[in-house]
Write a protein that holds these residues in place. Structure first.
Motif, PDB file in Angstrom:
ATOM      1  N   VAL A  17      18.890   3.651 -14.856  1.00 42.63           N
ATOM      2  CA  VAL A  17      17.538   3.580 -14.298  1.00 42.63           C
ATOM      3  C   VAL A  17      17.221   4.865 -13.533  1.00 42.63           C
ATOM      4  O   VAL A  17      17.920   5.232 -12.602  1.00 42.63           O
ATOM      5  N   MET A  18      16.162   5.494 -13.946  1.00 45.50           N
ATOM      6  CA  MET A  18      15.696   6.657 -13.209  1.00 45.50           C
ATOM      7  C   MET A  18      14.931   6.163 -11.984  1.00 45.50           C
ATOM      8  O   MET A  18      13.894   5.515 -12.124  1.00 45.50           O
ATOM      9  N   PRO A  19      15.457   6.378 -10.782  1.00 44.11           N
ATOM     10  CA  PRO A  19      14.794   5.803  -9.616  1.00 44.11           C
ATOM     11  C   PRO A  19      13.378   6.355  -9.481  1.00 44.11           C
ATOM     12  O   PRO A  19      13.166   7.559  -9.606  1.00 44.11           O
ATOM     13  N   ALA A  20      12.438   5.449  -9.283  1.00 43.69           N
ATOM     14  CA  ALA A  20      11.056   5.878  -9.157  1.00 43.69           C
ATOM     15  C   ALA A  20      10.650   5.870  -7.692  1.00 43.69           C
ATOM     16  O   ALA A  20       9.491   6.105  -7.366  1.00 43.69           O
ATOM     17  N   GLY A  21      11.600   5.588  -6.810  1.00 41.73           N
ATOM     18  CA  GLY A  21      11.286   5.659  -5.382  1.00 41.73           C
ATOM     19  C   GLY A  21      10.415   4.530  -4.888  1.00 41.73           C
ATOM     20  O   GLY A  21       9.641   4.701  -3.954  1.00 41.73           O
ATOM     21  N   GLN A  22      10.502   3.352  -5.525  1.00 43.36           N
ATOM     22  CA  GLN A  22       9.675   2.213  -5.099  1.00 43.36           C
ATOM     23  C   GLN A  22      10.356   1.413  -3.995  1.00 43.36           C
ATOM     24  O   GLN A  22       9.699   0.620  -3.318  1.00 43.36           O
ATOM     25  N   ILE A  23      11.656   1.591  -3.832  1.00 42.51           N
ATOM     26  CA  ILE A  23      12.392   0.849  -2.805  1.00 42.51           C
ATOM     27  C   ILE A  23      12.287   1.609  -1.480  1.00 42.51           C
ATOM     28  O   ILE A  23      12.488   2.821  -1.429  1.00 42.51           O
ATOM     29  N   GLY A  24      11.942   0.864  -0.428  1.00 43.11           N
ATOM     30  CA  GLY A  24      11.783   1.521   0.862  1.00 43.11           C
ATOM     31  C   GLY A  24      10.375   2.033   1.109  1.00 43.11           C
ATOM     32  O   GLY A  24      10.126   2.679   2.121  1.00 43.11           O
ATOM     33  N   ARG A  25       9.456   1.719   0.170  1.00 42.91           N
ATOM     34  CA  ARG A  25       8.039   2.103   0.349  1.00 42.91           C
ATOM     35  C   ARG A  25       7.327   1.053   1.182  1.00 42.91           C
ATOM     36  O   ARG A  25       7.366  -0.131   0.845  1.00 42.91           O
ATOM     37  N   SER A  26       6.630   1.476   2.228  1.00 40.97           N
ATOM     38  CA  SER A  26       5.834   0.505   2.990  1.00 40.97           C
ATOM     39  C   SER A  26       4.448   0.362   2.359  1.00 40.97           C
ATOM     40  O   SER A  26       3.422   0.604   2.998  1.00 40.97           O
ATOM     41  N   LEU A  27       4.471  -0.037   1.097  1.00 42.86           N
ATOM     42  CA  LEU A  27       3.237  -0.274   0.347  1.00 42.86           C
ATOM     43  C   LEU A  27       2.415  -1.378   1.032  1.00 42.86           C
ATOM     44  O   LEU A  27       2.963  -2.422   1.376  1.00 42.86           O
ATOM     45  N   PRO A  28       1.122  -1.154   1.241  1.00 44.07           N
ATOM     46  CA  PRO A  28       0.310  -2.274   1.780  1.00 44.07           C
ATOM     47  C   PRO A  28       0.368  -3.455   0.821  1.00 44.07           C
ATOM     48  O   PRO A  28       0.478  -3.261  -0.393  1.00 44.07           O
ATOM     49  N   ARG A  29       0.260  -4.651   1.364  1.00 44.14           N
ATOM     50  CA  ARG A  29       0.355  -5.833   0.501  1.00 44.14           C
ATOM     51  C   ARG A  29      -0.672  -5.770  -0.616  1.00 44.14           C
ATOM     52  O   ARG A  29      -1.842  -5.475  -0.370  1.00 44.14           O
ATOM     53  N   VAL A  30      -0.214  -6.065  -1.820  1.00 42.37           N
ATOM     54  CA  VAL A  30      -1.089  -5.877  -2.972  1.00 42.37           C
ATOM     55  C   VAL A  30      -2.280  -6.835  -2.952  1.00 42.37           C
ATOM     56  O   VAL A  30      -3.309  -6.555  -3.555  1.00 42.37           O
ATOM     57  N   GLU A  31      -2.158  -7.941  -2.223  1.00 34.67           N
ATOM     58  CA  GLU A  31      -3.254  -8.901  -2.206  1.00 34.67           C
ATOM     59  C   GLU A  31      -4.168  -8.694  -0.984  1.00 34.67           C
ATOM     60  O   GLU A  31      -5.088  -9.483  -0.759  1.00 34.67           O
ATOM     61  N   ALA A  32      -3.905  -7.648  -0.203  1.00 35.17           N
ATOM     62  CA  ALA A  32      -4.618  -7.477   1.062  1.00 35.17           C
ATOM     63  C   ALA A  32      -6.136  -7.484   0.870  1.00 35.17           C
ATOM     64  O   ALA A  32      -6.867  -8.194   1.563  1.00 35.17           O
ATOM     65  N   ARG A  33      -6.593  -6.712  -0.117  1.00 36.98           N
ATOM     66  CA  ARG A  33      -8.029  -6.584  -0.313  1.00 36.98           C
ATOM     67  C   ARG A  33      -8.654  -7.924  -0.706  1.00 36.98           C
ATOM     68  O   ARG A  33      -9.712  -8.303  -0.195  1.00 36.98           O
ATOM     69  N   ALA A  34      -7.970  -8.634  -1.603  1.00 36.56           N
ATOM     70  CA  ALA A  34      -8.493  -9.946  -2.016  1.00 36.56           C
ATOM     71  C   ALA A  34      -8.562 -10.891  -0.819  1.00 36.56           C
ATOM     72  O   ALA A  34      -9.501 -11.678  -0.686  1.00 36.56           O
ATOM     73  N   LYS A  35      -7.586 -10.789   0.066  1.00 37.15           N
ATOM     74  CA  LYS A  35      -7.604 -11.705   1.214  1.00 37.15           C
ATOM     75  C   LYS A  35      -8.713 -11.339   2.207  1.00 37.15           C
ATOM     76  O   LYS A  35      -9.433 -12.213   2.671  1.00 37.15           O
ATOM     77  N   VAL A  36      -8.838 -10.070   2.526  1.00 36.95           N
ATOM     78  CA  VAL A  36      -9.839  -9.727   3.541  1.00 36.95           C
ATOM     79  C   VAL A  36     -11.259  -9.842   2.996  1.00 36.95           C
ATOM     80  O   VAL A  36     -12.204  -9.954   3.783  1.00 36.95           O
ATOM     81  N   THR A  37     -11.412  -9.828   1.677  1.00 33.44           N
ATOM     82  CA  THR A  37     -12.760 -10.007   1.128  1.00 33.44           C
ATOM     83  C   THR A  37     -13.025 -11.462   0.747  1.00 33.44           C
ATOM     84  O   THR A  37     -14.063 -11.772   0.168  1.00 33.44           O
ATOM     85  N   GLY A  38     -12.077 -12.337   1.076  1.00 36.28           N
ATOM     86  CA  GLY A  38     -12.303 -13.761   0.835  1.00 36.28           C
ATOM     87  C   GLY A  38     -12.197 -14.162  -0.624  1.00 36.28           C
ATOM     88  O   GLY A  38     -12.642 -15.241  -1.004  1.00 36.28           O
ATOM     89  N   ARG A  39     -11.627 -13.299  -1.478  1.00 30.47           N
ATOM     90  CA  ARG A  39     -11.542 -13.628  -2.893  1.00 30.47           C
ATOM     91  C   ARG A  39     -10.188 -14.215  -3.276  1.00 30.47           C
ATOM     92  O   ARG A  39     -10.017 -14.632  -4.408  1.00 30.47           O
ATOM     93  N   ALA A  40      -9.222 -14.176  -2.366  1.00 26.47           N
ATOM     94  CA  ALA A  40      -7.901 -14.712  -2.703  1.00 26.47           C
ATOM     95  C   ALA A  40      -8.012 -16.231  -2.891  1.00 26.47           C
ATOM     96  O   ALA A  40      -8.709 -16.907  -2.135  1.00 26.47           O
ATOM     97  N   GLU A  41      -7.317 -16.740  -3.883  1.00 26.26           N
ATOM     98  CA  GLU A  41      -7.422 -18.164  -4.152  1.00 26.26           C
ATOM     99  C   GLU A  41      -6.489 -18.978  -3.262  1.00 26.26           C
ATOM    100  O   GLU A  41      -5.323 -18.612  -3.056  1.00 26.26           O
ATOM    101  N   TYR A  42      -7.001 -20.071  -2.732  1.00 27.79           N
ATOM    102  CA  TYR A  42      -6.201 -21.089  -2.055  1.00 27.79           C
ATOM    103  C   TYR A  42      -6.557 -22.427  -2.694  1.00 27.79           C
ATOM    104  O   TYR A  42      -7.735 -22.672  -2.997  1.00 27.79           O
ATOM    105  N   ILE A  43      -5.561 -23.253  -2.885  1.00 24.65           N
ATOM    106  CA  ILE A  43      -5.800 -24.529  -3.573  1.00 24.65           C
ATOM    107  C   ILE A  43      -6.819 -25.377  -2.818  1.00 24.65           C
ATOM    108  O   ILE A  43      -7.613 -26.091  -3.421  1.00 24.65           O
ATOM    109  N   HIS A  44      -6.822 -25.262  -1.505  1.00 27.72           N
ATOM    110  CA  HIS A  44      -7.784 -26.041  -0.714  1.00 27.72           C
ATOM    111  C   HIS A  44      -9.228 -25.825  -1.141  1.00 27.72           C
ATOM    112  O   HIS A  44     -10.081 -26.693  -0.955  1.00 27.72           O
ATOM    113  N   ASN A  45      -9.520 -24.657  -1.692  1.00 28.28           N
ATOM    114  CA  ASN A  45     -10.901 -24.337  -2.071  1.00 28.28           C
ATOM    115  C   ASN A  45     -11.265 -24.829  -3.472  1.00 28.28           C
ATOM    116  O   ASN A  45     -12.406 -24.711  -3.891  1.00 28.28           O
ATOM    117  N   LEU A  46     -10.279 -25.376  -4.169  1.00 30.67           N
ATOM    118  CA  LEU A  46     -10.507 -25.728  -5.574  1.00 30.67           C
ATOM    119  C   LEU A  46     -11.207 -27.080  -5.703  1.00 30.67           C
ATOM    120  O   LEU A  46     -10.838 -28.052  -5.060  1.00 30.67           O
TER     121      LEU A  46
END
Lengths: 762, 762
Positions: free
Chosen positions: A4-33
């Motif tokens: 495996v050619m390391p791509a440097g993804q380990i140890g990255r403080s990547l912002p949570r991938v769902e952050a935008r969906a959550k702060v814009t109210g688009r993230a799904e929660y079962i309660h809303n279904l």
């Protein structure tokens, strides 16, 4: 992984991938279904802690406009002939059948077109009971003849529980025993023996999203939309209850508004399924915040701990008696007693150890898994005990710990040897961060300050299975299918990073789909800090299968070995256009040797150990008992952090949660009736309860057996908080609290008692 | 496959697995889907066949209450800078940009909260045009200077179309040429030369569920719910249009209420996506039945066919000039011209063959794929031609065919050798079923009866890719993930049977999930009768990977090789409980050699050939031209039928569809304006139009290269119907119809013309 050619993804403080969906109210929660044609369920609950159901009069409720039907336990039998569920024992009825076993138990359900109508109607159901003798305290439960269950009903699939089947006249659901060395002899020969008893109350998970399950049963099968941490396990259990094959039961979830162990295994899903089978319509069972009090909780506990110590401060023997209050139904409690039980002696190198750990039934709401799976109760006890011994012997608490610390390469009480367990580094870092041994302002007058530390260690979970699948599209973008549930802990981001590293992609190029048993392969559950390690391994293996298939495809397309083509180019060579998908899967099941039934010993109790601890500085107002946490440092060994920022928030988040359990949270009962089932009287931490300074930190370490050196960190932040605070209080004002929560009243009483004030004696 | 214990799933006439869901109204169709916050789109269409858009006045529409916005082609540019789509050419704007190219082309869209409001408002949009010269006829299009497009824009990914890029001053989108042997010399040396011209009109697919696409564009990506036959191809095209990676574009479908080729590639999806990107809300674009007339259609065609024949009835040379009327946009038309083109000479062994096949642009609604992909138009011509030659030479039409038949092992015109192509068996079986050569009641007076037969052969599709994934749960139940869309043809059932056979399960134990690019791996599309063969192979290979992994798991768990444990037991041995998933995937891409650019020849044009034919008995009323189909037998070679009952219904279903194309269906235009865009004036077959006796039958055969010997059967039932009827009419009343549809009026005119009646000459 040399290929495996390391791509440097380990140890990255990547912002949570769902952050935008959550702060814009688009993230799904079962309660809303909402599903078309959906009915809403409202539960009518038992008003008594133990008794036989004599009569249920639902006529008034059933007659209300908008009410579809009223369902009782007897009705459930029409669609599920054996309606008892549970992950360890099949003891919990979907709705009470014949008996109720705690005040708050679901007895009947109103189904209505509208949730408000369901609620109003549910209050019109009248239930008559014949009360039975009850037991509430875990210690009393050991000897009480008020039996909560007629006989034990362990789940058939577990070989180690089979001997319990049908056992009668007991409230002990499971007793675990460990015997290492000769404890009696060691105590007899000891310079000093210390024995203390510590207690913790029943407490609450309090996820901000309460449980919700929507079931849709059709002739083709059953779909359950649920706010669950364990979609695969729920699927297996619903399949068992309904007699359907697994592939006709679909359990899906979305983001969770917290879980903390409250949402593991079947909770509302079986009820929703039964109701949908009866109504032949989709049914939503969505609890209120307050109904969580009657759904699942954290075990109250009584822990008697006794240590033999040499005069120079070596612990030679320890006896632990742990009694958990499991409430009315087993849930996963037997495993809590067993799994935390074998770690009850703490992260210390002790030659002679005896442990007796008990899961008891009582007439209280059910207790189950809560972040730490019993360990916070045990660390609370053993780390108070450690400080009390050090003080009694006039030793520095840190030095006393260092002298006895269980270091890498040594066997834990079970016999399982520690590998890559950096408990010493955790202790060192706490000492460093808190400035242990350095002078500080100890206050004066009625305001006194003190410091305390505590460390703990926990096994991970085994046996257990995780499977992951990765699909790579013709443009090189990847999709990760895994059942790990993101309940705020950031698993989606971390697993995307692991997949990306293994595929030499950027984490942003990996999409992680939401858990859905129709789509994502089996995973035991998101629990026990297991996802980074267990699912991380499965994800890496899936990526390796993908890489192997890509290499084969390149070879087929005539690409010379060693040519480093972009993935999209390999597809184009093979298929002549933007076409195709490579699918790879990987599974992980750690090696495991079950504990010997007689000794509780095993050379392989866990695939790895997690350690964590806390250092605190507190300020006590001796006139009021008021406590301020000036500083709280949470340090953990999580191996290589996949995402350091998320690790940090896991540690600070766990600190805040455990702070509530330490300082204010308690389910208060009178005769089995919960007196504070609301969040005015049951106090979780607010922003004004935060420590003035709060830090989370992972020590530099590497779990060689983990994926990219990583291991879990979801629970470690809970270990040290409570005992470090109690230890700091004693450091500040010289009093010892042995029972949680440490309220101002408790502190004041202790201070007054120490001063000989009669108020303190009460 | 020697290691597979046959479970007897192949050849089972299992009822369709979705039958219960469909008859109880629970089966999902995209048309029924509503998303929260969804807007409804209604299209305003061009009223002229060719012109420049001068002005769009949408103010009145935009001002109507409930209207969200009015969107034009210029607005689309804000979210999709290059808004041209198409599977072969990128020539079709999402909404007209600057120009319109047919009457009915989408020019603007009203988005509203309610579909009725959207429709009312769409009628308030006023559009001014500057009209341009137009061309409607495919033959005229070859030489007309009324160019529909400024320049050709082939899709960049196809190497064989690259030379067309930027070509100007032409209405020929694609010309395909095949040269085999020396046709000119053979014609010069011929005993007899026959030349005829046959025409077919533009016609309609008429699925009962019109096109529907719902797009939901968010920051996380785009989801498209679509009634599409090609979710994977739509995903790739939407990704290209929006610049997103494939894994951020999800295209899912459900059951389709028919497809027939109308729903291949992007239809309404790009518009729905653009609208959702603009509105930032989910948008539904659902067509009415009538809007289908302006969306996609079947090519009208002109086919000039010329044959050199020896006096004893051997065909020595054939020239085919095929001109397809592609309408305003290419869609997949160039591939129709190319792929059907190379089969234009029919299932005959002819030494010298020349073929010129043209896809033309005209100012008509677009034509694309329709069940048979051009072949029904060609078989119509060459099988009428065959009978006309036989009659002229006084040969029995069956014997004439047998003498010239292209048999297994011989090369087709392209040079691709026939393997397991049972055309001779098909012909024999038709002869047998229809009682050819046996006396029958030929009627008398004004009621005359006759018989006709016809056979055809078609290549399958190549290059093309299918991928399937199978997940097996711990209880041994299996789930099949494949992108094959069940639009009524029974693919879900057939593929479950293939998976079950390969896994030694019952087909009922295999669940097939609905196509969803988030879940199901790439499949080019459900088209060209390819799913049984191509996806069948992928499914079998996925099952083989599963079997390999199961064997490895059993070995790991210490099960001795050769032990025949149930799947559930293997899991239990490995995981100690009901846990885990085995995931296997398989892909299939047939070997393929592209045709030589100069000769059109290739040794490998197709992975297999499909043949089918019809025998009919008709009754003609010579006073009215009224036609009754007394009997219609459709026979096909589909290799081993996976599900014989479904094969039979495919053959009878295709017969009925082709009956409509033969007897009544025709889009009638005046100056580019469709005169019958409704189902009162455009007549599809009703129950009273059915043949008095209708049979479908597969001959006993086996395609060795197919999964379990099977190949496709979706199109073969369309081949022989039209020419068999025309041949039967000539048999009955001695007149030859050369243009579809064969209406009573056309028959009567031909009879009158043959009798010298001036009415017939008009």
């Amino acid at each position: 992984m040399n290929d495996v050619m390391p791509a440097g993804q380990i140890g990255r403080s990547l912002p949570r991938v769902e952050a935008r969906a959550k702060v814009t109210g688009r993230a799904e929660y079962i309660h809303n279904l909402r599903l078309p044609g959906m009915l809403y369920a409202k539960i009518a609950r038992s008003t008594i802690p133990h008794g036989r159901i004599k009569r249920i009069d639902a006529s008034a409720a059933a007659a209300m406009p908008g009410v579809h039907s009223v369902v009782t336990g007897e009705d459930i039998l029409k669609v599920i002939p054996e309606p008892y569920f549970g992950p360890a024992f099949h003891d919990q009825p979907i709705l009470a059948l014949g008996k109720v076993r705690f005040a708050g138990e679901p007895v009947a359900v109103v189904l209505a077109e509208d949730p408000k109508i369901a609620e109003t109607a549910s209050q019109q159901i009248s239930i008559d009971y014949e009360e039975l003798p009850a037991v509430y305290d875990e210690v009393e439960a050991l000897t009480s003849t008020a039996y909560v269950h007629e006989a034990l009903k362990p789940a058939g699939m577990f070989a180690d529980l089979k001997h319990l089947a049908g056992k009668r006249d007991t409230n002990v659901a499971l007793d675990y025993h460990l015997r290492r060395g000769d404890v009696d002899k060691a105590f007899a020969a000891a310079d000093h023996v210390f024995e203390h008893v510590f207690r913790t109350p029943q407490q609450m998970h309090t996820p901000l999203e309460p449980h919700c399950a929507i079931a849709d049963a059709t002739s083709a099968g059953i779909t359950v939309h649920s706010s669950t941490q364990t979609p695969s396990s729920v699927r297996v259990e619903i399949a068992r209850l309904t007699g359907l094959p697994e592939n006709r039961v679909r359990v899906r979830t979305a983001f969770l508004g917290g879980g903390f162990g409250a949402k593991v295994y079947v909770k509302m899903e079986a009820l929703a399924v039964a109701l949908s089978l009866l109504a032949r319509r989709p049914v939503k069972v969505a609890l209120t915040m307050e109904e969580q009090f009657f759904t699942i909780s954290k075990h109250g506990s009584t822990f008697r701990i006794k240590s033999a110590v040499t005069k120079d401060g070596r612990i030679t023997a320890r006896y632990c008696e742990v009694i958990y209050n499991g409430g009315a139904y087993a849930d996963i409690g037997p495993r809590v007693a067993q799994k935390s039980g074998f770690s009850a002696a703490g992260p210390y190198d002790i030659e002679h150890v005896a442990i007796d750990s008990f899961e008891t039934y009582t007439n209280r709401p059910t207790a189950g898994a809560l972040r730490g799976f019993g360990m916070p109760q045990l660390v609370w006890a053993y780390e108070c005990h450690t400080d009390m011994i050090a003080r009694a012997l006039g030793l520095d608490p840190v030095e006393f710990r260092r002298k006895n610390l269980l270091r890498d390469g040594l066997p834990q009480a079970t016999g399982t040897v520690l590998r890559d367990t950096a408990t010493d580094a955790v202790l060192d870092r706490i000492v460093q961060r808190i400035g242990w041994g350095q002078p500080f302002d100890r206050g004066g007058g009625t305001i006194r300050r003190g410091r305390g530390i505590a460390i703990g260690m926990k096994a991970s979970i085994s046996p257990t299975t995780s499977v992951a699948t990765i699909a790579v599209s013709a443009d090189g973008s990847a999709t990760l299918y895994c059942g790990t549930v993101d309940m705020g802990q950031g698993s989606t981001t971390a697993l995307a990073q692991i997949a990306a590293e293994a595929l030499s992609l950027d984490a942003e190029a990996v999409r992680v789909v939401a858990p859905d048993t129709d789509t994502t392969p089996y995973d035991m559950g998101t629990l026990g800090s297991r996802s980074t390690f267990h699912m991380g391994h499965a994800v890496r293996r899936a990526a390796e299968e993908v890489r192997g298939k890509l290499a084969a495809m390149a070879a087929e397309a005539g690409v010379p070995a060693g040519t480093n083509l972009p993935i999209a180019e390999i597809f184009r060579r093979k298929y002549g256009m933007q076409a195709g998908t490579i699918v790879g899967s990987g599974s992980f099941v750690p090696d495991y040797v079950p504990p010997n039934h007689d000794t509780g010993l095993t050379p392989n109790a866990t695939p790895y150990w997690m350690s964590g601890g806390s250092g605190v500085e507190v300020e006590v107002d001796t006139e009021t008992g008021q406590l301020r946490i000036l500083r709280l440092v949470n340090v953990a060994d999580c191996g290589t952090p996949i995402n350091p920022k998320i690790v940090e928030t896991q540690l600070t988040g766990a600190a805040v949660m455990q702070l509530g359990f330490t300082l204010s949270e308690e389910m208060v009962f009178t005769d089995g009736q919960l007196r504070n089932p609301n969040f005015a009287d049951y106090k979780i931490p607010g922003i004004r309860d935060m420590p003035e300074r709060l830090d989370g930190e992972a020590v530099a370490s590497r779990q060689e057996s983990g994926p990219y050196g990583a291991k879990g960190v979801g629970e470690t932040g809970t270990f040290g908080v409570s005992p470090a605070i109690a230890n700091a209080i004693e450091d500040a004002v010289g009093v010892r609290i042995t029972e949680l929560p440490i309220t101002p009243e408790a502190v004041l009483r202790a201070i007054r008692a120490a001063a000989g004030d009669p108020l303190g004696d009460e």
